[in-house]
Design a protein around this motif. Structure first.
Motif, PDB file in Angstrom:
ATOM      1  N   MET A   7      -8.059   4.393   2.724  1.00 57.76           N
ATOM      2  CA  MET A   7      -7.852   2.931   2.654  1.00 57.76           C
ATOM      3  C   MET A   7      -6.490   2.569   3.249  1.00 57.76           C
ATOM      4  O   MET A   7      -6.363   1.636   4.037  1.00 57.76           O
ATOM      5  CB  MET A   7      -7.884   2.456   1.187  1.00 57.76           C
ATOM      6  CG  MET A   7      -9.264   2.411   0.580  1.00 57.76           C
ATOM      7  SD  MET A   7      -9.172   1.891  -1.151  1.00 57.76           S
ATOM      8  CE  MET A   7      -9.111   0.125  -0.973  1.00 57.76           C
ATOM      9  N   LYS A  10      -6.142   2.214   6.850  1.00 58.16           N
ATOM     10  CA  LYS A  10      -6.702   0.979   7.428  1.00 58.16           C
ATOM     11  C   LYS A  10      -5.882  -0.234   6.991  1.00 58.16           C
ATOM     12  O   LYS A  10      -6.268  -1.370   7.235  1.00 58.16           O
ATOM     13  CB  LYS A  10      -8.156   0.820   6.962  1.00 58.16           C
ATOM     14  CG  LYS A  10      -9.044   1.847   7.666  1.00 58.16           C
ATOM     15  CD  LYS A  10     -10.438   2.025   7.143  1.00 58.16           C
ATOM     16  CE  LYS A  10     -11.272   0.904   6.751  1.00 58.16           C
ATOM     17  NZ  LYS A  10     -12.524   1.276   6.093  1.00 58.16           N
ATOM     18  N   GLU A  12      -5.509  -1.103   3.957  1.00 54.71           N
ATOM     19  CA  GLU A  12      -6.125  -1.705   2.763  1.00 54.71           C
ATOM     20  C   GLU A  12      -5.580  -1.028   1.500  1.00 54.71           C
ATOM     21  O   GLU A  12      -5.026   0.066   1.570  1.00 54.71           O
ATOM     22  CB  GLU A  12      -7.644  -1.532   2.823  1.00 54.71           C
ATOM     23  CG  GLU A  12      -8.253  -2.280   3.996  1.00 54.71           C
ATOM     24  CD  GLU A  12      -9.721  -1.907   4.216  1.00 54.71           C
ATOM     25  OE1 GLU A  12     -10.255  -1.076   3.449  1.00 54.71           O
ATOM     26  OE2 GLU A  12     -10.308  -2.427   5.171  1.00 54.71           O
ATOM     27  N   TYR A  13      -5.773  -1.691   0.373  1.00 53.46           N
ATOM     28  CA  TYR A  13      -5.279  -1.102  -0.879  1.00 53.46           C
ATOM     29  C   TYR A  13      -6.028  -1.682  -2.073  1.00 53.46           C
ATOM     30  O   TYR A  13      -6.500  -2.821  -2.031  1.00 53.46           O
ATOM     31  CB  TYR A  13      -3.771  -1.347  -1.036  1.00 53.46           C
ATOM     32  CG  TYR A  13      -3.386  -2.803  -1.105  1.00 53.46           C
ATOM     33  CD1 TYR A  13      -3.328  -3.471  -2.324  1.00 53.46           C
ATOM     34  CD2 TYR A  13      -3.104  -3.514   0.067  1.00 53.46           C
ATOM     35  CE1 TYR A  13      -2.983  -4.818  -2.386  1.00 53.46           C
ATOM     36  CE2 TYR A  13      -2.772  -4.860   0.014  1.00 53.46           C
ATOM     37  CZ  TYR A  13      -2.706  -5.502  -1.208  1.00 53.46           C
ATOM     38  OH  TYR A  13      -2.389  -6.820  -1.270  1.00 53.46           O
ATOM     39  N   GLU A  15      -6.303  -3.199  -5.919  1.00 52.97           N
ATOM     40  CA  GLU A  15      -5.478  -4.174  -6.631  1.00 52.97           C
ATOM     41  C   GLU A  15      -4.381  -3.505  -7.482  1.00 52.97           C
ATOM     42  O   GLU A  15      -3.258  -3.998  -7.571  1.00 52.97           O
ATOM     43  CB  GLU A  15      -6.412  -5.016  -7.521  1.00 52.97           C
ATOM     44  CG  GLU A  15      -5.920  -6.389  -7.884  1.00 52.97           C
ATOM     45  CD  GLU A  15      -5.409  -7.249  -6.739  1.00 52.97           C
ATOM     46  OE1 GLU A  15      -5.869  -7.101  -5.583  1.00 52.97           O
ATOM     47  OE2 GLU A  15      -4.508  -8.066  -7.014  1.00 52.97           O
ATOM     48  N   GLU A  29       3.968  -2.664   1.466  1.00 53.51           N
ATOM     49  CA  GLU A  29       3.680  -2.199   2.832  1.00 53.51           C
ATOM     50  C   GLU A  29       4.242  -0.791   3.041  1.00 53.51           C
ATOM     51  O   GLU A  29       3.624   0.061   3.680  1.00 53.51           O
ATOM     52  CB  GLU A  29       4.305  -3.125   3.898  1.00 53.51           C
ATOM     53  CG  GLU A  29       3.747  -4.535   3.942  1.00 53.51           C
ATOM     54  CD  GLU A  29       4.175  -5.380   2.751  1.00 53.51           C
ATOM     55  OE1 GLU A  29       5.256  -5.125   2.182  1.00 53.51           O
ATOM     56  OE2 GLU A  29       3.401  -6.296   2.372  1.00 53.51           O
ATOM     57  N   ILE A  32       2.102   1.743   1.140  1.00 53.16           N
ATOM     58  CA  ILE A  32       0.845   1.995   1.869  1.00 53.16           C
ATOM     59  C   ILE A  32       1.090   2.944   3.051  1.00 53.16           C
ATOM     60  O   ILE A  32       0.329   3.875   3.295  1.00 53.16           O
ATOM     61  CB  ILE A  32       0.228   0.655   2.333  1.00 53.16           C
ATOM     62  CG1 ILE A  32      -0.223  -0.149   1.106  1.00 53.16           C
ATOM     63  CG2 ILE A  32      -0.930   0.877   3.292  1.00 53.16           C
ATOM     64  CD1 ILE A  32      -0.602  -1.577   1.381  1.00 53.16           C
TER      65      ILE A  32
END
Ligand code: SF4
Length: 426
Positions: A7, A10, A12-13, A15, A29, A32
């Protein structure tokens, strides 16, 4: 279902990652990006309930984490005590709990302990295999069956000794080690390989192992089978061979989107810790490092938590991210609940000392020390108790001899802080 690493790649993460952002004080950021690069791991099985779980990020820029090992032994099985140890360890700040049980009904014990743990939970599946049957008679499938069972139970990270192979064993046989192998999982794997004249199933079928872990997004903790068990054995060619193999395995984990951290020594004299930690970081291209200690002397029996905290502080200064606690019972016997508490506090102090100099954490960590200093200046004893690792113990020490004034009973009316404060007022 995608893993956290997939994830992150990409952008994405989930919640719950926002809780990590808040806990660490590091931008989402950046977190991630570090996950996508394999520089940090957040062990969390996909079956875990997001609401009751307290995720912990391990690695660069993150606060230093500590793990407490608990669990029954073949000689002593008292599940309620182990549950109490898990509760106490978390109360005093453990960021992860590993169940290393090797006595009693291991499936039941694991599930009961997991019920009281809300931080990442780890196991060493090969221990269970060695309890189910004589490990020497196990077949390759058995190794993976237990891994799958633990993953299905919701285990967040597993220590797997995949770095043991014929190359590392050859180095071991050529070495002049005093204590040989002190890793339980490592020793079982070596014994199985020798008996069956076969390569380590975890190493040989590493892709299959990752498939199993990936299905539940379990983080692999690459076990250090060849961690030195004494100062004499530190930093030898056996250990460095394993560093290289583990580095190669980390690459494969990353290619497969599986989070990986790497375990490390052991017993290491203070002047070799920096080299050891940096070698691991280079060989693994910055993987999160999970160290047991290192203990800086072999001769601290009964006080090994102190020997380990000294080593952990130095190791953390050079890049160790995750500290496995050591209790006063190390090398001597199964720890009591009190030993667990002492071990967690010693490791926690080391972790905080590391954070005082760690990039990304030092400003936040120093606030706590500043607050403590202000409380000392102001003789604010309640605040000092609150900021100590064990407020009850701090209060008990302060009150056992009644101070004659606002100071403590150490210097009494000759309190240096008070004397200079008053002198400077004049
Ligand atoms: S009495 Fe001594 S030890 Fe106690 S607060 Fe004052 S200077 Fe510190």
């Amino acid at each position: 279902m995608e893993t956290l690493m997939e994830m992150a790649r990409k952008g994405e993460y989930p919640e719950w990652l926002k809780n990590v952002e808040k806990y660490e004080g590091i931008r989402l950021e950046k977190i991630i990006k570090l996950i996508s690069e394999g520089k940090i791991v957040i062990p969390k099985n996909i079956l875990k309930n997001d609401d009751s779980f307290r995720p912990r990020a391990i690695g660069e820029y993150m606060s230093t984490k500590i793990n407490a090992n608990i669990g029954t032994s073949a000689d002593y099985v008292n599940l309620e005590e182990e549950i109490e140890k898990a509760i106490i360890a978390q109360k005093f700040g453990a960021d992860a709990i590993m169940d290393l049980s090797s006595g009693g009904d291991l499936d039941y014990i694991r599930k009961r302990i997991m019920d009281v743990v809300d931080v990442p939970f780890g196991t060493v599946p090969v221990y269970q295999l060695a309890r189910e049957k004589n490990i020497l008679d196990a077949d390759e499938d058995d190794f993976f069956r237990v891994v799958e069972k633990h993953a299905k139970d919701g285990v967040d990270f597993m220590t797997i000794h995949a770095g043991v192979n014929w190359v590392s064993i050859e180095r071991l046989e050529k070495s002049n080690r005093l204590l040989g192998v002190v890793s339980r999982g490592g020793s079982l794997t070596i014994a199985w390989m020798k008996q069956n004249d076969s390569e380590n199933p975890y190493y040989k079928n590493f892709d299959y192992l990752l498939e199993l872990l990936k299905e539940y997004d379990v983080t692999i903790s690459l076990g250090d089978a060849f961690r030195p068990g004494c100062i004499h054995d530190a930093s030898d060619r056996v250990k460095f061979t394993e560093f290289i193999i583990l580095g190669e395995l980390v690459e494969i984990c990353r290619q497969n989107g599986v989070q990986a951290m790497v375990e490390g020594p052991g017993h290491v004299p203070m002047d070799q810790i920096e080299t050891s930690v940096k070698a691991m970081k280079y060989a693994t291209r910055g993987a999160p490092l999970y160290l047991l200690g290192p203990l800086v002397t072999d001769a601290a029996a009964g006080y090994d938590h102190i020997a380990a905290a000294i080593g952990a502080g130095i190791a953390g200064m050079h890049g160790a991210d995750f500290i496995c606690y050591v209790t006063p019972a190390e090398h001597l016997g199964l720890p009591t609940i009190e030993d667990v508490k002492e071990g967690v506090i010693a490791a926690k102090i080391a972790a905080h000392a590391i954070d005082l100099v760690k990039e990304g954490q030092k400003e936040r960590a120093r606030k706590r020390d500043y607050e403590m200093s202000v409380a000392r200046r102001d003789f604010d004893w309640e605040k000092q108790f609150m900021l100590s690792p064990d407020p009850e113990k701090a209060m008990e020490i302060h009150t056992r001899v009644k101070p004659s004034s606002e100071t403590c009973s150490m210097c009494g009316d000759l309190c240096a802080i008070k004397t200079v404060k008053e002198a400077l007022k004049k």
